[in-house]
Design a protein around this motif. Structure first.
Motif, PDB file in Angstrom:
ATOM      1  N   ARG A 150       0.847  -1.196   0.000  1.00  0.00           N
ATOM      2  CA  ARG A 150       0.000   0.000   0.000  1.00  0.00           C
ATOM      3  C   ARG A 150       0.882   1.245   0.000  1.00  0.00           C
ATOM      4  O   ARG A 150       1.818   1.333   0.779  1.00  0.00           O
ATOM      5  N   GLU A 151       0.569   2.174  -0.862  1.00  0.00           N
ATOM      6  CA  GLU A 151       1.286   3.448  -0.903  1.00  0.00           C
ATOM      7  C   GLU A 151       0.552   4.429   0.012  1.00  0.00           C
ATOM      8  O   GLU A 151      -0.395   5.090  -0.393  1.00  0.00           O
ATOM      9  N   PRO A 207       9.429   7.635  -2.666  1.00  0.00           N
ATOM     10  CA  PRO A 207       9.829   6.655  -3.691  1.00  0.00           C
ATOM     11  C   PRO A 207      10.319   5.326  -3.114  1.00  0.00           C
ATOM     12  O   PRO A 207      10.642   4.423  -3.874  1.00  0.00           O
ATOM     13  N   LYS A 208      10.357   5.226  -1.794  1.00  0.00           N
ATOM     14  CA  LYS A 208      10.860   4.001  -1.194  1.00  0.00           C
ATOM     15  C   LYS A 208       9.940   2.826  -1.471  1.00  0.00           C
ATOM     16  O   LYS A 208      10.405   1.680  -1.651  1.00  0.00           O
ATOM     17  N   VAL A 209       8.655   3.067  -1.501  1.00  0.00           N
ATOM     18  CA  VAL A 209       7.665   2.017  -1.758  1.00  0.00           C
ATOM     19  C   VAL A 209       6.909   2.371  -3.027  1.00  0.00           C
ATOM     20  O   VAL A 209       6.273   3.434  -3.109  1.00  0.00           O
ATOM     21  N   ASN A 210       6.982   1.489  -4.017  1.00  0.00           N
ATOM     22  CA  ASN A 210       6.247   1.637  -5.270  1.00  0.00           C
ATOM     23  C   ASN A 210       5.553   0.318  -5.551  1.00  0.00           C
ATOM     24  O   ASN A 210       6.184  -0.667  -5.921  1.00  0.00           O
ATOM     25  N   THR A 212       3.505  -0.649  -7.859  1.00  0.00           N
ATOM     26  CA  THR A 212       3.476  -1.122  -9.249  1.00  0.00           C
ATOM     27  C   THR A 212       4.727  -1.943  -9.561  1.00  0.00           C
ATOM     28  O   THR A 212       4.652  -3.040 -10.143  1.00  0.00           O
ATOM     29  N   ILE A 213       5.878  -1.413  -9.161  1.00  0.00           N
ATOM     30  CA  ILE A 213       7.133  -2.143  -9.374  1.00  0.00           C
ATOM     31  C   ILE A 213       7.148  -3.414  -8.539  1.00  0.00           C
ATOM     32  O   ILE A 213       7.615  -4.479  -9.000  1.00  0.00           O
ATOM     33  N   PHE A 214       6.648  -3.330  -7.309  1.00  0.00           N
ATOM     34  CA  PHE A 214       6.599  -4.515  -6.449  1.00  0.00           C
ATOM     35  C   PHE A 214       5.751  -5.614  -7.083  1.00  0.00           C
ATOM     36  O   PHE A 214       6.135  -6.807  -7.072  1.00  0.00           O
ATOM     37  N   ALA A 215       4.612  -5.253  -7.650  1.00  0.00           N
ATOM     38  CA  ALA A 215       3.739  -6.258  -8.282  1.00  0.00           C
ATOM     39  C   ALA A 215       4.408  -6.876  -9.511  1.00  0.00           C
ATOM     40  O   ALA A 215       4.235  -8.082  -9.778  1.00  0.00           O
ATOM     41  N   LYS A 216       5.173  -6.097 -10.267  1.00  0.00           N
ATOM     42  CA  LYS A 216       5.864  -6.663 -11.433  1.00  0.00           C
ATOM     43  C   LYS A 216       6.969  -7.627 -11.019  1.00  0.00           C
ATOM     44  O   LYS A 216       7.215  -8.625 -11.703  1.00  0.00           O
ATOM     45  N   GLU A 217       7.650  -7.328  -9.916  1.00  0.00           N
ATOM     46  CA  GLU A 217       8.774  -8.161  -9.494  1.00  0.00           C
ATOM     47  C   GLU A 217       8.325  -9.452  -8.824  1.00  0.00           C
ATOM     48  O   GLU A 217       8.998 -10.492  -8.949  1.00  0.00           O
TER      49      GLU A 217
END
Length: 311
Positions: A150-151, A207-210, A212-217
């Motif tokens: 969660r952002e 920018p520490k938590v993103n 979208t990038i987490f879901a892709k990885e």
């Protein structure tokens, strides 16, 4: 004839006696006049020496008073500078104390609480092996009862990523040596279909938590792939991606020590300066703030000295 000669001799003797007497009188008068002149000269010298001494004394007194006035002016300037420095320092210390309170209140939910939760959860510092089994992208509040990422930690998301994983307590560095990809389907996982969180709280701020990038990885594109993760020894069903014991402890200590030390130092200095009770506790005489201003007698004395200098 003889009588005439006697008369002439008598008259001449009287004239000689009279001339001698007049000469003596003239000498006596001149001696007295010279004595008077000498006395007047001595008295004039004495008066002049006395006047010179009095002038020297008055000049010395004037110089001494001028030096004292200069010293007093310098002291007053130093006191004014110190008072201004004290005022601005007090202002900075008060601001620091207030900001320290707000900073500590801000750090409690964002640093202190997650760090304490991580300590309580007792995560294994050695990463183990995880594999993604499912990824759901949910919408609406009812479907986002939990989220892997969660952002923002203060709002309930209406869109969320929910990632499920299996994990084995086999260390990630030793996984390739113990299990080949062909044997992956026959592995007995210690915990299956458990929630994967990005960190202890499952939330953070860019920018520490993103997310979208987490879901892709770690999401649907990585189903069947292994990756390192950290499991909780206190709550085995809890798994996170990011964890560091050293960073967690450092952030906790800094968030507790820095604002509290700044607040304590600021309040201590302000109390020492402005609280009479602190002076009594330190065995000092209480400050009388009226002493900062000159008394009426001192003002009158300064005016008197200034008038003497002008005269």
């Amino acid at each position: 004839m003889k009588s005439n000669n006697d008369l002439i001799s008598t008259l001449s003797a009287e004239s000689i006696t009279a001339s001698n007497n007049s000469t003596k009188n003239i000498n006596n008068n001149s001696f007295q006049q010279s004595k008077i002149n000498t006395n007047s000269g001595f008295s004039h010298v004495i008066h002049s020496s006395v006047s010179i001494r009095s002038q020297d004394n008055s000049s010395q007194n004037t110089q001494a008073s001028t030096a004292n006035l200069d010293i007093d002016k310098d002291l007053e300037k130093v006191e004014d500078i110190l008072e201004k420095a004290k005022f601005y320092t007090s202002l900075c210390l008060g601001t620091t104390a207030i900001l320290s309170v707000f900073a500590f209140l801000f750090l409690i939910p964002f640093v202190v609480d997650p760090s304490i939760s991580a300590i309580v959860a007792d995560y294994d510092p050695i990463p183990v092996t995880c594999i993604t089994t499912d990824h759901i992208y949910a919408t609406s509040l009812s479907n986002c009862s939990w989220a892997s990422c969660r952002e923002g930690c203060t709002t309930t998301p209406v869109r969320c990523h929910q990632i499920l994983v299996n994990y084995s307590r086999i260390p990630y560095n030793e996984w390739d040596k113990m299990v080949t990809r062909k044997e992956l389907g026959s592995v007995e996982w210690d915990v299956m279909d458990t929630k994967l969180l990005i960190n202890t709280e499952g939330c953070g701020y860019p920018p520490k938590v993103n997310c979208t990038i987490f879901a892709k990885e770690y999401g649907s594109s990585r189903i069947g792939d292994i990756f390192p993760c950290y499991y909780s020894r206190a709550y085995p069903e809890q798994v996170v991606i990011r964890y560091s014991w050293d960073d967690n402890l450092k952030h906790l200590i800094l968030s507790l020590v820095v604002p509290n030390v700044l607040f304590a130092v600021s309040i201590a200095v302000l109390s020492y300066w402005y609280c009479p009770c602190c002076d009594k506790a330190c065995h000092k005489n209480p400050r009388v703030y009226a002493e900062k201003y000159p008394s009426k007698e001192k003002i009158n004395w300064n005016e008197f000295e200034c008038n003497e200098q002008k005269a």
